[in-house]
Design an enzyme around this catalytic site. Structure first.
Site, PDB file in Angstrom:
ATOM      1  N   ASP A 126     -10.231   7.121   7.054  1.00 14.87           N
ATOM      2  CA  ASP A 126      -9.771   6.703   5.778  1.00 14.87           C
ATOM      3  C   ASP A 126     -10.369   5.056   5.449  1.00 14.87           C
ATOM      4  O   ASP A 126      -9.851   4.300   5.020  1.00 14.87           O
ATOM      5  CB  ASP A 126      -8.245   6.371   6.012  1.00 14.87           C
ATOM      6  CG  ASP A 126      -7.378   6.334   4.732  1.00 14.87           C
ATOM      7  OD1 ASP A 126      -8.165   6.880   3.700  1.00 14.87           O
ATOM      8  OD2 ASP A 126      -6.604   5.750   4.490  1.00 14.87           O
TER       9      ASP A 126
ATOM     10  N   GLY B 230       0.819  -1.303  -0.046  1.00 12.42           N
ATOM     11  CA  GLY B 230      -0.089  -0.028  -0.059  1.00 12.42           C
ATOM     12  C   GLY B 230       0.912   1.295   0.113  1.00 12.42           C
ATOM     13  O   GLY B 230       1.948   1.211   0.038  1.00 12.42           O
TER      14      GLY B 230
END
Lengths: 219, 119
Positions: free
Chosen positions: A118, A7
Site C-alpha cells: 500500500d 484516513g
C-alpha cells in the site's frame, strides 16, 4: 486530543507520552474481521525497525476501537504536499530524496520477505526535520486483495504484546478523578495499563496475544 | 495497482516498486496517471496500455524519466527490485533532509492560506 489526520482506516490524534514527547495515536474501529487483520499488521509493525519506517510504540483496545501509538511525524503525509501542487511543486532533488528514503525502507521490508502493498503518498510521512518514513502498516489493509496474501508474511516474532511497559499517557482533557478511577479499575492486573482517556466510561485493556492464537489460524 | 495484481497473477515485492513509480509520477505531475478515468477503466488501461509517458517530458531530466520508467515496467521480471533501484543515477541527485524541509513548510503555508480564504 487534537485531531491531526484522517484516513480510510481511522483518525489520527496528537498525544504526549509521559516525558512530554509528541506521539501520534491512530484510532480504528474494531470488528471481528478487522481485528484479525490488525493483529497481523501490528505484529509486522512491531517487528519492523528502520530509520525510514515510522516507529510503533504500543496499542490499546479502548471500547470498540483500537488505538495504535506511533512516532509523531510533524510534517504530515506526502499527500498534504501533493494537494498543494498548484502552488508548491517538488524539485527533482526533492523527489530523488523522497524516492531514495522510501526505497531504503522498501529494501528493508522486502529483505524480510514482506510486501507493503500500500505504498502511496498517504503512507509516506514527513518529519519536521525533513525525514521521510513509510507510515503505518496498520489499517492499510483496506484493499480487497489483501485477504489472500496477508498470511504469507507472518512475521518472525512468535508473540506480540499489545501493551508495552505502560509507557504512554495519552494526554487528553480527562477530568482527573475519572482518570484515576479508571486506573484503579483497570490497572490492577500484572501489567498495569497507564492509559487515561477523555471518555468517562473508557474501558482500556492490555492484550497479550500469541500468534498461535486461534484468531490467526487459517486464512 | 501493479498489472500483475490487477490480473490476479502471483505477485511479490515488486508491486511496491510499481506503487513507488506511480507515487513519483504523482509528485511530478500532481496526480497519478489515468485520474481522468473511472477506477475500473484505469485498471483496464494499466493492464493493456501500461502507464502513459510523463505529460511534459522536456521538463524532466533523462535520469528522472528513466527512474520512473524502470519502476513502471509492466513485466515483473524486468522491473528492478529495491536494491537495484537504489543504485539508480537519479537518486544521486537527492537533496539533503534540510533541503527537503522547505517543500513541507511551503505546502503547510499554502494550505493555511487556502483555508483562510474560505472563511
Amino acid at each position: 486530543m487534537k485531531k491531526i489526520g484522517e484516513g480510510a482506516a481511522g483518525e489520527v490524534f496528537l498525544a504526549f507520552d509521559k516525558s512530554g514527547n509528541k506521539v501520534a495515536v491512530k484510532k480504528m474501529q474494531l470488528n471481528g474481521e478487522s481485528l484479525k487483520l490488525l493483529i497481523t499488521e501490528i505484529s509486522i509493525m512491531k517487528s519492523s525497525s528502520h530509520p525510514n519506517i515510522v516507529n510503533y510504540y504500543a496499542s490499546y483496545i479502548v471500547e470498540d476501537q483500537l488505538w495504535v501509538v506511533m512516532e509523531f511525524m510533524g510534517g504530515g503525509c506526502l499527500t498534504e504536499v501533493l494537494e498543494q501542487f498548484d502552488s508548491v511543486q517538488m524539485t527533482e532533488p526533492q523527489m530523488a530524496f523522497a524516492s531514495n528514503e522510501t526505497l531504503k525502507a522498501l529494501l528493508y521490508i522486502h529483505q524480510l520477505h514482506r510486501i507493503h502493498r500500500d505504498i502511496k503518498s498517504d503512507n509516506i510521512l514527513l518529519g519536521d526535520d525533513g525525514s521521510v518514513k513509510i507510515g503505518t502498516f496498520v489499517g492499510a489493509s483496506t484493499s480487497f486483495f489483501l485477504s489472500f496474501i496477508h498470511y504469507s508474511f507472518i512475521p518472525l516474532a512468535n508473540s506480540l504484546v499489545f501493551h508495552e511497559n505502560s509507557r504512554f499517557w495519552l494526554c487528553c482533557s480527562a477530568d482527573q478523578e475519572a482518570t484515576e478511577a479508571q486506573h484503579g479499575r483497570w490497572c490492577t492486573s500484572s501489567t498495569p495499563l497507564d492509559l487515561c482517556a477523555s471518555l468517562s466510561h473508557t474501558r482500556a485493556r492490555a492484550l497479550s496475544l500469541s500468534l498461535a492464537d486461534p484468531l490467526l489460524d487459517g486464512a | 495497482m501493479a498489472p500483475e495484481l490487477i490480473r490476479g497473477h502471483d505477485y511479490g515485492t515488486k508491486v511496491d516498486i510499481w506503487s513507488l513509480g506511480i507515487m513519483v509520477m504523482e509528485m511530478a505531475e500532481g496526480e497519478p496517471p489515468y485520474m481522468e478515468f473511472p477506477p475500473l477503466r484505469a485498471l483496464f488501461l494499466i493492464t493493456t496500455k501500461g502507464i502513459p509517458p510523463l505529460k511534459e517530458p522536456e521538463k524532466w531530466s533523462s535520469d528522472f524519466q528513466d527512474f520512473v520508467n524502470q519502476c513502471l515496467i509492466k513485466e515483473v521480471d524486468d522491473r528492478p527490485g529495491a536494491e537495484e533501484l537504489l543504485k539508480h543515477p537519479f537518486l544521486k541527485r537527492a537533496c539533503s533532509p534540510e533541503e527537503f524541509v522547505p517543500v513541507i513548510e511551503e505546502a503547510r503555508a499554502a494550505k493555511e492560506a487556502a483555508s483562510r480564504l474560505q472563511f
